[in-house]
Design an enzyme around this catalytic site. Sequence first.
Site, mmCIF file in Angstrom:
data_model
loop_
_atom_site.group_PDB
_atom_site.id
_atom_site.type_symbol
_atom_site.label_atom_id
_atom_site.label_comp_id
_atom_site.label_asym_id
_atom_site.label_seq_id
_atom_site.Cartn_x
_atom_site.Cartn_y
_atom_site.Cartn_z
ATOM 1 N N GLU A 1 2.541 7.668 -9.265
ATOM 2 C CA GLU A 1 3.250 8.136 -10.679
ATOM 3 C C GLU A 1 4.587 8.075 -10.930
ATOM 4 O OE1 GLU A 1 0.791 6.851 -12.215
ATOM 5 O OE2 GLU A 1 -0.671 8.377 -12.820
ATOM 6 N N HIS B 1 -1.141 14.645 -3.443
ATOM 7 C CA HIS B 1 -2.202 13.629 -3.590
ATOM 8 C C HIS B 1 -3.420 14.439 -2.718
ATOM 9 C CE1 HIS B 1 -4.695 10.052 -3.496
ATOM 10 N NE2 HIS B 1 -3.952 9.660 -4.546
#
Length: 360
Positions: free
Chosen positions: A301, A245
């Site tokens: 996700e 991320h």
Amino acid sequence: MNAGLEGVVAVRTVLSMVDGQEGRLIVRGAPIEQLSGIVSFEEMASRLWQDLSPEVETPEGVAAALGRARGEVFARLQGVLPLAKDLPYFEGLVMALSSLARGGDPTHYHVAAALPVALAGLSRLKRGLAPVAPDPALGHAADVLRMLRGERAGCDDEQALDAYLVTVAEHGMNASTFTARVIASTRAGLLASVTGALGALKGPLHGGAPGPVLDMLDAIATPDRITPWLTEALASGERLMGFGHRIYRVRDPRADVLKQAVTRLRQLGNARLRFAEQVEREALALLARHKPDRPLQTNVEFYTALLLEAIGLERELFTPVFAVGRVLGWTAHVFEQERTGRIIRPESEYIGPNASALPV
Ligand code: ACO
């Protein structure tokens, strides 16, 4: 020069804080752990839109307005959905959304309602089934599943989808929200801003990752193949979907709340969850060795993929369903940008021919 604008603060917002060092997400004062699975989509919409949209956004008012808007856009989209049904989902959604421009810029209720109504209608048309009209009396998440399936889903599935939509509704200056704000900063309006945001969400480095997470689990297939498969993927330069991320240097807090929601779902067999956990553990260990200087942790996700699979959604729907939740953040940011922002216009450094020439 700052490639990817990493660390650049370009806007001030009252909407959310993404704390990458501590792994915290605060949405209008509340940590995501106190929202996901606790407040409904409508309550989250009210939280995000209040004092920014032109309306008084009580949860009850939002529920009624969204229900009404689902019915209205269903009627308005009947002509366009058959024309859009052979397009991939994203392009079909853009076409459906754009058709709302007939008669002027639609309201945020219509934009937020149009995404699930179009998505469900397109999904059914692709399967040779007729679109199902919304039920304005239902909650948004329950109605999304009902429009997709043609009948009410069980309470567990409805609650899981509601928790998911709330979890992904808002997340700072991510690529799609930034896109929405850039477009809003030119005063192009709500519809243009959300249409642009949809395009940014589609990419596999942003909202397009959950389908490939399941593809990865399927390709690995058995526990004995986890280590060789992941090692080979990293050696050949692939990115492991569901990890890494830009902001979080520790675990994405949304991964944990979604993992809890997944664990509550009985239909996800224990074996699937245990297998995914094994893949996650091994992926984290290998990523730590692969990039010792860059903490790469599980992102939202990974468990999104398991949750949406468990409630029976086909993989191509995963990213469009993300948009059904994130549209709340996009629209709230558009309102905020229109009220407080300047036109967003960074600079570029010229490195083409004659780069050293002085301007005349
Ligand atoms: N697997 C393997 N390597 C990775 C991964 C990954 N998942 N993520 C980052 N890296 C590597 C990069 O290749 C890069 O290596 P390099 O310096 O040798 O080129 C290094 O780690 C740093 O990566 P960046 O690209 O600088 O990280 P950035 O902050 O730009 O990217 C991103 C963040 C796009 C999420 C990235 O981690 C990624 O591609 N992850 C996989 C896709 C994914 O899961 N996307 C969903 C994100 S969550 C969301 O948007 C809702």
